[in-house]
Design a protein around this motif. Structure first.
Motif, PDB file in Angstrom:
ATOM      1  N   TYR A  71       0.809  -1.210   0.000  1.00 46.16           N
ATOM      2  CA  TYR A  71       0.000   0.000   0.000  1.00 46.16           C
ATOM      3  C   TYR A  71       0.848   1.267   0.000  1.00 46.16           C
ATOM      4  N   ASP A  72       0.214   2.346  -0.362  1.00 47.05           N
ATOM      5  CA  ASP A  72       0.863   3.649  -0.450  1.00 47.05           C
ATOM      6  C   ASP A  72       0.968   4.301   0.932  1.00 47.05           C
ATOM      7  N   ILE A  73       1.503   3.541   1.875  1.00 42.97           N
ATOM      8  CA  ILE A  73       1.840   4.058   3.207  1.00 42.97           C
ATOM      9  C   ILE A  73       3.175   3.450   3.602  1.00 42.97           C
ATOM     10  N   GLY A  74       3.891   4.109   4.484  1.00 43.19           N
ATOM     11  CA  GLY A  74       5.170   3.605   4.941  1.00 43.19           C
ATOM     12  C   GLY A  74       5.330   3.817   6.431  1.00 43.19           C
ATOM     13  N   PRO A  75       6.436   3.356   6.987  1.00 47.04           N
ATOM     14  CA  PRO A  75       6.671   3.496   8.418  1.00 47.04           C
ATOM     15  C   PRO A  75       6.646   4.945   8.903  1.00 47.04           C
ATOM     16  N   ASP A  76       6.974   5.881   8.025  1.00 44.33           N
ATOM     17  CA  ASP A  76       6.998   7.293   8.417  1.00 44.33           C
ATOM     18  C   ASP A  76       5.733   8.044   7.997  1.00 44.33           C
ATOM     19  N   SER A  77       4.727   7.322   7.496  1.00 46.44           N
ATOM     20  CA  SER A  77       3.469   7.959   7.082  1.00 46.44           C
ATOM     21  C   SER A  77       2.679   8.443   8.285  1.00 46.44           C
ATOM     22  N   ASN A  78       1.891   9.472   8.059  1.00 42.18           N
ATOM     23  CA  ASN A  78       1.057  10.041   9.114  1.00 42.18           C
ATOM     24  C   ASN A  78      -0.279   9.287   9.164  1.00 42.18           C
ATOM     25  N   VAL A  79      -0.199   8.017   9.604  1.00 39.97           N
ATOM     26  CA  VAL A  79      -1.384   7.174   9.780  1.00 39.97           C
ATOM     27  C   VAL A  79      -1.277   6.513  11.150  1.00 39.97           C
ATOM     28  N   SER A  80      -2.349   5.916  11.612  1.00 45.10           N
ATOM     29  CA  SER A  80      -2.347   5.304  12.939  1.00 45.10           C
ATOM     30  C   SER A  80      -1.345   4.155  13.020  1.00 45.10           C
ATOM     31  N   GLU A  81      -0.823   3.935  14.212  1.00 48.67           N
ATOM     32  CA  GLU A  81       0.104   2.816  14.425  1.00 48.67           C
ATOM     33  C   GLU A  81      -0.595   1.486  14.185  1.00 48.67           C
ATOM     34  N   ASP A  82      -1.891   1.415  14.483  1.00 50.29           N
ATOM     35  CA  ASP A  82      -2.646   0.193  14.196  1.00 50.29           C
ATOM     36  C   ASP A  82      -2.660  -0.095  12.702  1.00 50.29           C
ATOM     37  N   ASP A  83      -2.869   0.944  11.885  1.00 48.44           N
ATOM     38  CA  ASP A  83      -2.871   0.754  10.441  1.00 48.44           C
ATOM     39  C   ASP A  83      -1.491   0.339   9.933  1.00 48.44           C
ATOM     40  N   LYS A  84      -0.441   0.922  10.501  1.00 50.13           N
ATOM     41  CA  LYS A  84       0.917   0.522  10.114  1.00 50.13           C
ATOM     42  C   LYS A  84       1.148  -0.939  10.484  1.00 50.13           C
ATOM     43  N   PHE A  85       0.692  -1.334  11.662  1.00 50.81           N
ATOM     44  CA  PHE A  85       0.884  -2.710  12.121  1.00 50.81           C
ATOM     45  C   PHE A  85       0.195  -3.687  11.178  1.00 50.81           C
ATOM     46  N   ILE A  86      -1.058  -3.408  10.841  1.00 46.77           N
ATOM     47  CA  ILE A  86      -1.842  -4.311   9.992  1.00 46.77           C
ATOM     48  C   ILE A  86      -1.326  -4.326   8.555  1.00 46.77           C
ATOM     49  N   ASN A  87      -0.978  -3.170   8.016  1.00 43.25           N
ATOM     50  CA  ASN A  87      -0.657  -3.047   6.597  1.00 43.25           C
ATOM     51  C   ASN A  87       0.828  -3.112   6.251  1.00 43.25           C
ATOM     52  N   ILE A  88       1.688  -3.007   7.262  1.00 47.45           N
ATOM     53  CA  ILE A  88       3.128  -3.054   6.982  1.00 47.45           C
ATOM     54  C   ILE A  88       3.807  -4.128   7.831  1.00 47.45           C
ATOM     55  N   TYR A  89       3.832  -3.928   9.147  1.00 47.67           N
ATOM     56  CA  TYR A  89       4.662  -4.728  10.034  1.00 47.67           C
ATOM     57  C   TYR A  89       4.263  -6.201  10.112  1.00 47.67           C
ATOM     58  N   CYS A  90       3.033  -6.534   9.756  1.00 45.36           N
ATOM     59  CA  CYS A  90       2.574  -7.929   9.763  1.00 45.36           C
ATOM     60  C   CYS A  90       2.553  -8.539   8.371  1.00 45.36           C
ATOM     61  N   GLN A  91       3.149  -7.895   7.410  1.00 45.89           N
ATOM     62  CA  GLN A  91       3.046  -8.329   6.012  1.00 45.89           C
ATOM     63  C   GLN A  91       4.362  -8.882   5.481  1.00 45.89           C
ATOM     64  N   GLN A  92       4.588 -10.155   5.692  1.00 38.69           N
ATOM     65  CA  GLN A  92       5.756 -10.772   5.075  1.00 38.69           C
ATOM     66  C   GLN A  92       5.509 -11.067   3.606  1.00 38.69           C
ATOM     67  N   ASP A  93       4.280 -10.972   3.191  1.00 36.98           N
ATOM     68  CA  ASP A  93       3.920 -11.234   1.797  1.00 36.98           C
ATOM     69  C   ASP A  93       3.179 -10.038   1.223  1.00 36.98           C
ATOM     70  N   MET A  94       3.900  -8.954   0.959  1.00 38.06           N
ATOM     71  CA  MET A  94       3.283  -7.737   0.423  1.00 38.06           C
ATOM     72  C   MET A  94       3.077  -7.799  -1.077  1.00 38.06           C
ATOM     73  N   LEU A  95       4.089  -8.276  -1.782  1.00 37.55           N
ATOM     74  CA  LEU A  95       4.066  -8.247  -3.232  1.00 37.55           C
ATOM     75  C   LEU A  95       4.775  -9.489  -3.757  1.00 37.55           C
ATOM     76  N   ALA A  96       4.127 -10.175  -4.668  1.00 42.64           N
ATOM     77  CA  ALA A  96       4.754 -11.304  -5.365  1.00 42.64           C
ATOM     78  C   ALA A  96       4.361 -11.189  -6.828  1.00 42.64           C
ATOM     79  N   MET A  97       5.363 -11.153  -7.685  1.00 43.35           N
ATOM     80  CA  MET A  97       5.104 -11.043  -9.118  1.00 43.35           C
ATOM     81  C   MET A  97       6.144 -11.825  -9.891  1.00 43.35           C
ATOM     82  N   LYS A  98       5.731 -12.374 -11.029  1.00 41.88           N
ATOM     83  CA  LYS A  98       6.613 -13.223 -11.829  1.00 41.88           C
ATOM     84  C   LYS A  98       6.657 -12.768 -13.273  1.00 41.88           C
TER      85      LYS A  98
END
Length: 148
Positions: A24-51
């Motif tokens: 998603y178009d958010i990052g660790p330094d984005s001005n969004v809630s820590e909960d949203d960062k946790f759900i959308n970044i920090y818990c995502q070992q599988d963000m993008l897979a393409m072949k």
């Protein structure tokens, strides 16, 4: 409840098949809630897979939410094969900086499109079987192109 964010813009060219995309178009330094960062970044070992052909580009976040942890951050694997942990490692790149990750993904897409890796032999990787190659979790970056 988590907000739904737009996907990150990338320069994905024809011939690539996106198998998973929750980059998603958010990052660790984005001005969004820590909960949203946790759900959308920090818990995502599988963000993008393409072949494209036999080349897999895989992106995830590893190391948890503590940004002071030197092992926390985005990690890109470029692998020849079907899975990042059982293939031929061509590139590995880690960073906490989202723009660096975006730039590297776009660079790797272009390199694959231009057949840069066609005559390169990567290192066999293992995540589960130590006798078959290198363990990919212990280094921050690797490139088959710089090892020639």
């Amino acid at each position: 409840m988590s907000t739904i964010y737009p996907l990150q813009d990338l320069n994905i060219t024809n011939g690539w098949t996106v198998e998973r995309n929750v980059f998603y178009d958010i990052g660790p330094d984005s001005n969004v809630s820590e909960d949203d960062k946790f759900i959308n970044i920090y818990c995502q070992q599988d963000m993008l897979a393409m072949k494209k052909g036999q080349i897999l580009l895989d992106l995830g976040w590893y190391g948890g939410e503590d940004l002071n942890n030197k092992n926390a951050g985005y990690c890109i694997y470029l692998v020849r094969g079907d899975c990042w942990d059982e293939g031929e490692l061509l590139e590995k790149f880690r960073s906490k900086n989202k723009q660096s990750i975006i730039d590297k993904i776009n660079e790797l897409i272009l390199a694959v499109d231009n057949n840069i890796y066609d005559n390169s032999r990567g290192r066999l990787v293992y995540e589960h079987n130590e006798s078959t190659g290198i363990y990919v979790g212990d280094s921050y970056s690797y490139s088959v192109l710089s090892s020639k």
